[in-house]
Write a protein that holds these residues in place. Structure first.
Motif, short mmCIF file in Angstrom:
data_model
loop_
_atom_site.label_atom_id
_atom_site.label_comp_id
_atom_site.label_asym_id
_atom_site.label_seq_id
_atom_site.Cartn_x
_atom_site.Cartn_y
_atom_site.Cartn_z
N GLY A 5 0.71 10.96 -3.53
CA GLY A 5 0.37 9.97 -4.55
C GLY A 5 -0.45 8.85 -3.97
N ARG A 6 -1.68 8.68 -4.49
CA ARG A 6 -2.55 7.62 -3.95
C ARG A 6 -3.24 6.86 -5.06
NH1 ARG A 6 -6.13 8.81 1.30
NH2 ARG A 6 -5.89 6.57 1.55
N VAL A 7 -3.45 5.59 -4.82
CA VAL A 7 -4.24 4.78 -5.74
C VAL A 7 -5.72 5.05 -5.44
CG1 VAL A 7 -4.83 2.41 -6.38
CG2 VAL A 7 -2.44 3.02 -5.90
N CYS A 8 -6.49 5.30 -6.49
CA CYS A 8 -7.93 5.57 -6.31
C CYS A 8 -8.76 4.34 -6.65
CB CYS A 8 -8.37 6.72 -7.21
SG CYS A 8 -7.42 8.22 -6.98
N HIS A 9 -8.46 3.72 -7.76
CA HIS A 9 -9.22 2.54 -8.19
C HIS A 9 -8.26 1.53 -8.82
CE1 HIS A 9 -12.81 5.20 -8.26
NE2 HIS A 9 -12.02 6.03 -8.90
N THR A 10 -8.55 0.27 -8.59
CA THR A 10 -7.83 -0.78 -9.30
C THR A 10 -8.86 -1.62 -10.03
OG1 THR A 10 -6.22 -0.81 -7.51
CG2 THR A 10 -6.14 -2.65 -9.06
N ILE A 11 -8.61 -1.81 -11.32
CA ILE A 11 -9.52 -2.61 -12.14
C ILE A 11 -8.74 -3.81 -12.67
CG2 ILE A 11 -10.94 -2.65 -14.25
CD1 ILE A 11 -11.20 0.44 -13.91
N ARG A 12 -9.26 -5.00 -12.40
CA ARG A 12 -8.60 -6.21 -12.88
C ARG A 12 -9.58 -6.97 -13.77
NH1 ARG A 12 -9.24 -11.16 -10.32
NH2 ARG A 12 -7.92 -12.79 -11.16
N GLU B 76 0.80 -1.22 0.00
CA GLU B 76 0.00 0.00 0.00
C GLU B 76 0.83 1.27 0.00
OE1 GLU B 76 -3.40 -0.69 2.87
OE2 GLU B 76 -2.28 -2.56 3.06
N THR B 77 2.14 1.12 0.22
CA THR B 77 3.00 2.31 0.22
C THR B 77 3.91 2.39 -1.00
OG1 THR B 77 4.42 1.05 1.71
CG2 THR B 77 3.06 2.78 2.71
N ALA B 78 3.94 1.35 -1.81
CA ALA B 78 4.88 1.32 -2.95
C ALA B 78 4.64 2.50 -3.89
CB ALA B 78 4.77 0.00 -3.70
N PHE B 79 3.39 2.69 -4.29
CA PHE B 79 3.13 3.77 -5.24
C PHE B 79 3.36 5.15 -4.61
CE2 PHE B 79 0.26 6.85 -7.27
CZ PHE B 79 0.86 6.91 -8.52
N PRO B 80 2.81 5.43 -3.42
CA PRO B 80 3.09 6.74 -2.80
C PRO B 80 4.59 6.99 -2.59
CG PRO B 80 1.33 5.61 -1.61
CD PRO B 80 1.83 4.65 -2.64
N LEU B 81 5.35 5.98 -2.22
CA LEU B 81 6.79 6.19 -2.04
C LEU B 81 7.48 6.46 -3.37
CD1 LEU B 81 7.49 3.43 0.65
CD2 LEU B 81 7.67 5.91 1.00
N THR B 82 6.99 5.82 -4.42
CA THR B 82 7.56 6.04 -5.76
C THR B 82 7.30 7.48 -6.20
OG1 THR B 82 7.25 3.72 -6.30
CG2 THR B 82 7.48 5.24 -8.16
N VAL B 83 6.10 7.96 -5.95
CA VAL B 83 5.78 9.35 -6.31
C VAL B 83 6.59 10.32 -5.45
CG1 VAL B 83 3.95 11.10 -6.34
CG2 VAL B 83 3.48 8.80 -7.18
N THR B 84 6.59 10.07 -4.14
CA THR B 84 7.21 11.00 -3.19
C THR B 84 8.73 11.07 -3.38
OG1 THR B 84 5.48 10.43 -1.60
CG2 THR B 84 7.42 11.56 -0.73
N ASN B 85 9.36 9.92 -3.57
CA ASN B 85 10.82 9.90 -3.55
C ASN B 85 11.50 9.75 -4.90
OD1 ASN B 85 11.05 10.13 -0.64
ND2 ASN B 85 10.18 8.08 -0.59
N LEU B 86 10.72 9.45 -5.95
CA LEU B 86 11.33 9.34 -7.28
C LEU B 86 10.74 10.35 -8.27
CD1 LEU B 86 11.53 5.43 -7.73
CD2 LEU B 86 13.36 6.97 -7.00
N LEU B 87 9.40 10.42 -8.31
CA LEU B 87 8.77 11.32 -9.28
C LEU B 87 8.94 12.78 -8.85
CD1 LEU B 87 6.97 11.34 -11.89
CD2 LEU B 87 5.00 11.53 -10.36
N GLU B 88 8.60 13.07 -7.60
CA GLU B 88 8.66 14.44 -7.09
C GLU B 88 10.04 15.07 -7.24
OE1 GLU B 88 5.35 15.84 -6.88
OE2 GLU B 88 6.45 16.93 -5.32
N PRO B 89 11.10 14.40 -6.81
CA PRO B 89 12.44 15.00 -6.95
C PRO B 89 12.97 14.94 -8.39
CG PRO B 89 12.49 13.09 -5.46
CD PRO B 89 11.14 13.14 -6.07
N GLY B 90 12.20 14.39 -9.32
CA GLY B 90 12.64 14.38 -10.71
C GLY B 90 13.63 13.28 -11.06
N VAL B 91 13.71 12.25 -10.22
CA VAL B 91 14.60 11.11 -10.52
C VAL B 91 14.06 10.36 -11.74
CG1 VAL B 91 15.56 8.94 -9.63
CG2 VAL B 91 15.26 10.90 -8.10
N ILE B 92 12.74 10.22 -11.80
CA ILE B 92 12.09 9.54 -12.93
C ILE B 92 10.86 10.34 -13.36
CG2 ILE B 92 12.84 7.22 -12.23
CD1 ILE B 92 9.94 6.76 -11.18
N GLY B 93 10.31 9.95 -14.51
CA GLY B 93 9.07 10.56 -15.00
C GLY B 93 7.92 9.57 -14.92
N LEU B 94 6.75 10.01 -15.37
CA LEU B 94 5.55 9.17 -15.28
C LEU B 94 5.69 7.86 -16.06
CD1 LEU B 94 2.48 11.57 -15.67
CD2 LEU B 94 3.06 10.16 -13.68
#
Ligand SMILES: [Zn+2]
Length: 426
Positions: free
Chosen positions: A408-415, A328-346
């Motif tokens: 960064g939060r997941v809103c919906h997951t569709i499988r 449950e924290t993988a995506f928020p941590l990816t946004v917070t620590n990789l996307l936000e500081p510009g390490v990676i893009g979307l």
């Protein structure tokens, strides 16, 4: 059932479509693009949101069968769906070990009934993960094993890892290798450095990971067997994989969100939830992991979701088991620590959490496009929240990120065209 997602930013590893509409009918995406109209049973306004191909977890522990006081297949996959995952690979260190077709079939069947995520069981390389005798690779593959690993009990003997690589090569099976020279760990509980000394906790040197990484790269290259290295945590391991790839060795790897988000400073207060294996390292390692993610050395982000009961984690850090929850924290941590500081893009998020993991396993998915399976993770990359215990969907609560503000939060997951997580409807 049909679903229409309107005006969303659809992101793949290799493209972004802004203002996209996605029509889902049955299990598949039937239309994707701008200017698509249509009616559906349910419409989602995607304004301000991002759609990724459903995330695939390469490395987690569902603790089922046998250790269900920690987690089980139902609670684990429900937590995975809440983290945006449509499929997860679970490691074989259950009770009994997933070294027989019966256990593999049990996992797949139970997950199928629960319906929250596809579970792709990783079978043991050796019987009982004891490192002495290979399992029946062919029989396990036939039962549905997605890959092979002795995860926390890595194969120590060279003859045995060579035999495993030869067998894997014959059957086109993937070996996932946890790199640790176990004989040398002793009572080490955290990274061997200044902070371990300050806190008076026995340390685990980097070399214990790196020497085994080097050994397995050596044999993979020599034998031409693809290997996937699990949860890379040190600057040295990142460099070993970078060089191996430059030499054309058939090597891929993953890292965990904790290795690019926090350091071993987290163990100074002796918090057992910060005890994980490999351990949280130093800042230089964390930055090297980020660099490896940015330059493609690291193929995937895998959580190593490792649930434990509160009782088990209430022990002193020396005695508590290794591991932290992570879905449950993988995506928020990816946004917070990789996307936000510009390490990676979307697009890198799509690559690291979905595109590459699907490619590595050779399974369908990992790209949003017409006629693809409707495995979709819809996220708000701007929403901030404080991660607290009440939000945790997993049966276990052992996270060092509790109390932290994340973005960064997941809103919906569709499988396969069905909602497996639907936050706004909670
Ligand atoms: Zn591991």
């Amino acid at each position: 059932m049909s679903i229409l997602i309107q005006n969303i930013t659809a992101v793949n590893a290799d493209d972004i479509i802004k203002g996209a509409n996605i029509l889902i009918e049955g299990e598949r995406i039937t239309e994707l693009g701008t200017g698509i109209a249509g009616k559906a049973d349910r419409t989602i306004d995607g304004t301000g949101l991002v759609a990724f191909p459903g995330f695939l977890e390469l490395h987690c522990h569902l603790r089922d069968p046998g250790l269900t006081h920690k987690e089980d297949i139902v609670t684990g996959t429900r937590a995975a769906a809440a983290g945006g995952y449509t499929a997860v690979c679970c490691m074989p260190n259950t009770k009994p070990v997933a070294d027989s077709p019966e256990v593999i079939r049990y996992i797949i069947e139970k997950a199928g009934k629960a319906g929250f995520a596809d579970v792709l069981p990783v079978a043991a390389i050796t019987r009982g993960m004891r490192g002495k005798e290979l399992t029946d690779f062919a029989g396990l593959l036939k039962a549905g094993a997605a890959a092979f690993s002795d995860d926390g009990m890595p194969v120590a003997e060279d003859e045995m890892i060579i035999a495993a690589m030869k067998r894997a090569r014959e059957l086109h099976a993937l070996l996932m290798l946890h790199e640790e020279d176990l004989a040398k760990r002793g009572n080490g509980a955290v990274h061997d450095g200044e902070n371990a000394r300050k806190a008076g906790i026995p340390g685990i040197p980097r070399a214990i990971e790196e020497t085994m990484t080097a050994r397995d790269i050596f044999y993979a290259e020599k034998l031409g067997t693809p290997i996937h290295i699990c949860h890379v945590s040190t600057a040295g391991s990142v460099e070993l994989v970078r060089r191996a790839k430059a030499n054309g060795a058939p090597v891929t790897c993953e890292t965990g969100p904790h290795y690019f988000s926090i350091t071993d400073e987290k163990i100074l207060d002796r918090n057992p939830n910060a005890k994980v294996n490999p351990p949280l390292r130093e800042k230089g390692d964390m930055l090297a992991v980020r660099e490896g993610i940015a330059d493609g050395t690291i193929d995937a982000i895998a959580t190593d979701h490792a649930p434990h009961s509160e009782e088990e984690k209430a022990r002193e850090i020396e005695e508590a088991p290794f591991g932290m929850i992570g879905f449950e924290t993988a995506f928020p941590l990816t946004v917070t620590n990789l996307l936000e500081p510009g390490v990676i893009g979307l697009t890198d998020i799509a690559r690291l959490l979905s595109g590459r993991p699907h490619e590595l396993l050779g399974i369908e998915g990992g790209k949003l496009k017409k006629n693809a399976l409707a495995d979709i993770t819809i996220c708000d990359i701007n929403e901030k929240f404080v991660y607290n215990k009440d939000m945790v969907v997993s049966k276990a609560k052992n996270s060092p990120f509790l109390g932290m503000e994340l973005k960064g939060r997941v809103c919906h997951t569709i499988r396969k065209g069905k909602f497996t997580y639907d936050r706004q409807a909670d």
